[in-house]
Design an enzyme around this catalytic site. Structure first.
Site, PDB file in Angstrom:
ATOM      1  CG  HIS A  35      -2.090  -0.833   0.994  1.00 47.25           C
ATOM      2  ND1 HIS A  35      -3.100  -0.429   0.171  1.00 47.25           N
ATOM      3  CD2 HIS A  35      -2.403  -2.057   1.402  1.00 47.25           C
ATOM      4  CE1 HIS A  35      -3.998  -1.376   0.113  1.00 47.25           C
ATOM      5  NE2 HIS A  35      -3.595  -2.388   0.846  1.00 47.25           N
TER       6      HIS A  35
ATOM      7  NE  ARG B 176      -0.402  -2.532 -12.289  1.00 43.25           N
ATOM      8  CZ  ARG B 176       0.604  -1.727 -12.607  1.00 43.25           C
ATOM      9  NH1 ARG B 176       0.496  -0.428 -12.430  1.00 43.25           N
ATOM     10  NH2 ARG B 176       1.718  -2.230 -13.106  1.00 43.25           N
TER      11      ARG B 176
ATOM     12  NE  ARG C  11      -3.998  -5.896 -14.961  1.00 43.11           N
ATOM     13  CZ  ARG C  11      -2.832  -5.787 -14.359  1.00 43.11           C
ATOM     14  NH1 ARG C  11      -1.725  -6.079 -15.026  1.00 43.11           N
ATOM     15  NH2 ARG C  11      -2.746  -5.389 -13.116  1.00 43.11           N
TER      16      ARG C  11
ATOM     17  CD  GLU D 188       0.856 -10.209 -17.105  1.00 45.46           C
ATOM     18  OE1 GLU D 188       1.484  -9.352 -16.488  1.00 45.46           O
ATOM     19  OE2 GLU D 188      -0.351 -10.430 -16.912  1.00 45.46           O
TER      20      GLU D 188
ATOM     21  CG  ASN E 256       6.023  -4.488 -13.931  1.00 44.54           C
ATOM     22  OD1 ASN E 256       6.992  -3.954 -14.440  1.00 44.54           O
ATOM     23  ND2 ASN E 256       4.966  -3.818 -13.528  1.00 44.54           N
ATOM     24  CG  ASP E 257       3.552 -10.460 -13.590  1.00 45.54           C
ATOM     25  OD1 ASP E 257       4.098 -10.796 -12.528  1.00 45.54           O
ATOM     26  OD2 ASP E 257       2.424  -9.951 -13.642  1.00 45.54           O
TER      27      ASP E 257
ATOM     28  NE  ARG F  46       5.449  -7.631  -9.995  1.00 47.36           N
ATOM     29  CZ  ARG F  46       4.425  -7.251 -10.755  1.00 47.36           C
ATOM     30  NH1 ARG F  46       3.924  -8.066 -11.661  1.00 47.36           N
ATOM     31  NH2 ARG F  46       3.903  -6.063 -10.640  1.00 47.36           N
TER      32      ARG F  46
ATOM     33  CB  CYS G  35       1.628  -1.505 -19.772  1.00 45.19           C
ATOM     34  SG  CYS G  35       1.162  -3.213 -19.478  1.00 45.19           S
TER      35      CYS G  35
HETATM   36  C1  PEP Z   1       3.293  -6.277 -15.664  1.00 41.05           C
HETATM   37  O1  PEP Z   1       3.282  -7.414 -15.189  1.00 41.05           O
HETATM   38  O2  PEP Z   1       4.240  -5.804 -16.309  1.00 41.05           O
HETATM   39  C2  PEP Z   1       2.141  -5.366 -15.488  1.00 41.05           C
HETATM   40  C3  PEP Z   1       2.098  -4.222 -16.111  1.00 41.05           C
HETATM   41  O3  PEP Z   1       1.146  -5.725 -14.639  1.00 41.05           O
HETATM   42  P1  PEP Z   1       1.265  -5.752 -13.039  1.00 41.05           P
HETATM   43  O4  PEP Z   1       2.462  -4.939 -12.659  1.00 41.05           O
HETATM   44  O5  PEP Z   1      -0.014  -5.171 -12.536  1.00 41.05           O
HETATM   45  O6  PEP Z   1       1.405  -7.203 -12.759  1.00 41.05           O
HETATM   46 MG    MG Z   2       1.481  -8.372 -14.558  1.00 43.09          MG
END
Ligand code: PEP
Ligand code: MG
Length: 593
Positions: free
Chosen positions: A190, A298, A334, A433, A456-457, A467, A504
């Site tokens: 948070h 998100r 999403r 991802e 990110n994933d 991560r 993204c």
């Molecule tokens: C990602 O995984 O890159 C992504 C944008 O989604 P999140 O960070 O919400 O998993």
């Molecule tokens: Mg993701």
């Protein structure tokens, strides 16, 4: 001597200023025997009633400043105030041990905190953290001590803490909190989400920051790249001051603009910059003029920190609001991405050994069609109010995508049958991802209208690096050649099928990667609002033609270190070129040309 620490950058931007160490464990807890248990319990009740008033006030203040969803955390805290198990524990210890109430409460909280640090279940940790937050408030009342707070910070400072609770972050003095650095925490905590919403640069998971700082030490927080420098030497300070100035100039320019600002390369190629948002409240005027749309909304944040599901109507209102404000620009909604590290306790997700590889995102939605369909209905209904696109997280295979499309068709048919209005042309996209999705991206591209690469994933799954685990944060490497090749492959598949491909993940907001991503052929970048000025400045300083050549060079590098070397050299050279050009402009101006 300068100390450089690496953590997880969770809210981009650069902050430079004196350190304000924030130590929340400053209570002196007295321990004494009591004679009247009823009187002790009465003191507890009075303290709890006082905390209830404070929390209700904080709930209202946060709802006014950051919106209802951010304020919901205080509702959770209000519920925890009534947690009977704690009261039962205290009552029984009071009668058995006969010590004063603040001693017993503090002892209980210390035990909770110790357990929390050894347990890997994120849901348990999240709940215990909230409980500690509430417990500290009660202790403050019992001891008649003002709780250490960041509501009023005297001078502009960089806040360094072991951890910050959501309520401490939500009420931080935004004017004087230049940046945040914490020893623990992950990008989806948070604190991280609130720091992003408040646009305060932040790095978490630093482990040793508290141990190294003294009040007033100079510090630099690089929230984009996850670095913190304590007592930086002159050259580091000069480098970051310059970068910060560049970003701020661009930011002011963008903020002063009345009309939407188009982002163009030096050779006139228009490149769309999009925003990642978590809540409708983030769509402000400054965001509207800075972006060509929302590339990632998100939606799971509507589901977090509450004890029930948001209704279809509530979801519809949130989605329609964002769509209407940004119309005609696209808003990419999403679908629910819970599980992994984003837990919704009331949905009874079972504790899993490997939550990141578990029952999350689309896997959860396909097994809970009641929740999934309600969300899709809300999204389709919102499509009448603007330019809505729908995107699905964690797609790993073709069957899964076809199953999703089948549910989408059912929802469309149901709405049509009931005469509910929706846009027939809503585009359906896939997040790329999961490595398997990259490998079959040629097949997936034929099943959808657009791709969005979630680095990110993708990085976590490709490099097998959790991560949110600060111990291995140094191995989480977007510059790994495997990641670059995956982006290249995904873009090629999209181009061959004639669909656009956006990116993204956080990588989109790091200017170091901007030219490379342009050169790899990504069609748009979507990032946190705070990252936009720096990336905008970088694109405005890039030629599309040379970006392609540069990307070819970088793709030939064999290691992440080589890739980073190339990116950094290029970045510095371009900085030097920019300085030269602006000096030239200045001297021409002075000569009256
Ligand atoms: C990602 O995984 O890159 C992504 C944008 O989604 P999140 O960070 O919400 O998993
Ligand atoms: Mg993701």
């Amino acid at each position: 001597m300068e100390i450089a620490l690496r953590g997880i950058g969770v809210s981009p931007g650069i902050a430079i200023g004196p350190v304000l160490p924030f130590d929340v464990h400053t209570f002196e807890i007295p321990k004494y025997r009591i004679s009247d248990s009823a009187e002790e319990l009465q003191r507890l009740d009075t303290a709890v009633a006082g905390v209830r008033c404070d929390l209700e006030r904080l709930h209202q203040q946060t709802a006014d400043s950051l919106g209802k969803d951010h304020a919901d955390i205080f509702k959770v805290h209000l519920m925890l105030l009534d947690d009977v198990t704690i009261r039962e524990d205290i009552e029984s210890r009071l009668s058995q041990e006969g010590f004063n109430i603040e001693y017993l409460l503090d002892d209980l909280l210390t035990t909770y905190a110790k357990t929390m640090r050894t347990v890997s279940d994120a849901r348990f940790r999240e709940r215990t953290n909230d409980l500690l937050d509430v417990g500290k408030r009660i202790l403050g009342k019992l001891l008649n001590t003002e709780l250490a707070s960041l509501e009023k910070i005297e001078h502009p400072s960089v806040v360094v803490a072991y951890d910050l609770s959501p309520s401490e972050t939500a009420n931080i003095d935004v004017k004087n909190a230049l940046g945040i650095a914490t020893d623990i925490g992950g990008p989806t905590s948070h604190t991280a989400i609130l720091a992003r919403a408040l646009e305060i640069p932040a790095v978490v998971g630093l482990r040793y920051a508290c141990a190294h700082v003294k009040p007033g030490d100079m510090a630099i927080i690089d929230g984009t790249n996850g670095y913190v420098f304590i007592r930086p030497d002159a050259s580091t300070l000069a480098e970051f001051t310059e970068q910060k100035g560049k970003v701020e100039r661009k930011r002011r320019e963008l903020l002063e603009a009345e009309e939407a600002v188009v982002c163009k390369t030096l050779d006139g190629y228009e490149f769309p910059l999009m925003a990642n948002i978590e809540l409708p409240v983030e769509v402000t005027h400054s965001l509207k003029v800075r972006v060509q749309g929302v590339g990632l909304y998100r939606t799971e944040y509507l589901f977090l920190n509450r004890t029930n599901l948001p209704s279809e109507q509530e979801q519809f209102q949130a989605y329609a609001q964002v769509a209407a404000v940004l119309k005609p620009r696209p808003v990419t909604l999403r679908t629910l991405d819970i599980g992994g590290d984003k837990l919704v306790s009331h949905l009874q997700l079972t504790v899993e050994t490997n939550p990141q590889l578990g029952w999350r995102a689309i896997r959860f939605c396909l097994e809970r069609p009641d929740i999934f369909k309600a969300q899709l209905r809300a999204m389709f209904r919102a499509s009448v109010y603007g330019n809505v696109q729908i995107m699905f997280p964690l797609i790993s295979g073709l069957e899964e995508m076809r199953q999703v499309k089948h549910v989408v068709d059912e929802v469309r048919a149901d709405l049509a049958r009931r005469g509910v209005a929706f846009d027939q042309g809503v585009k359906i996209g896939t997040m790329i991802e999961v490595p398997s999705a990259v490998v079959i991206s040629d097949l997936l591209a034929k099943e959808c209208d657009f791709f969005s690469i979630g680095t990110n994933d993708l990085i976590q799954y490709s490099l097998a690096v959790d991560r949110v685990n600060e111990k291995i944060a140094h191995m989480y490497e977007p510059a790994h050649p495997a990641i670059l090749r995956m982006i290249q492959k995904t873009v090629k598949s999209a181009k061959a099928a004639g669909i656009p491909c956006s990116l993204c993940g956080e990588m989109a907001g790091d200017p170091l990667f901007t030219e490379l991503l342009l050169g790899l052929g990504v069609d748009s970048l979507s990032m946190s609002a705070v990252a936009i000025p720096a990336v905008h400045a970088e694109i405005a300083n890039t030629r599309m033609s040379s970006a392609r050549a540069f990307a070819r060079n970088v793709l030939a590098a064999k290691t992440a270190t080589d890739v980073r070397g190339l990116l950094q050299t290029r970045f510095q050279r371009k900085g030097a070129l920019e300085r030269y050009l602006s000096q030239l402009k200045q001297s021409r101006h002075e000569q009256g040309e």
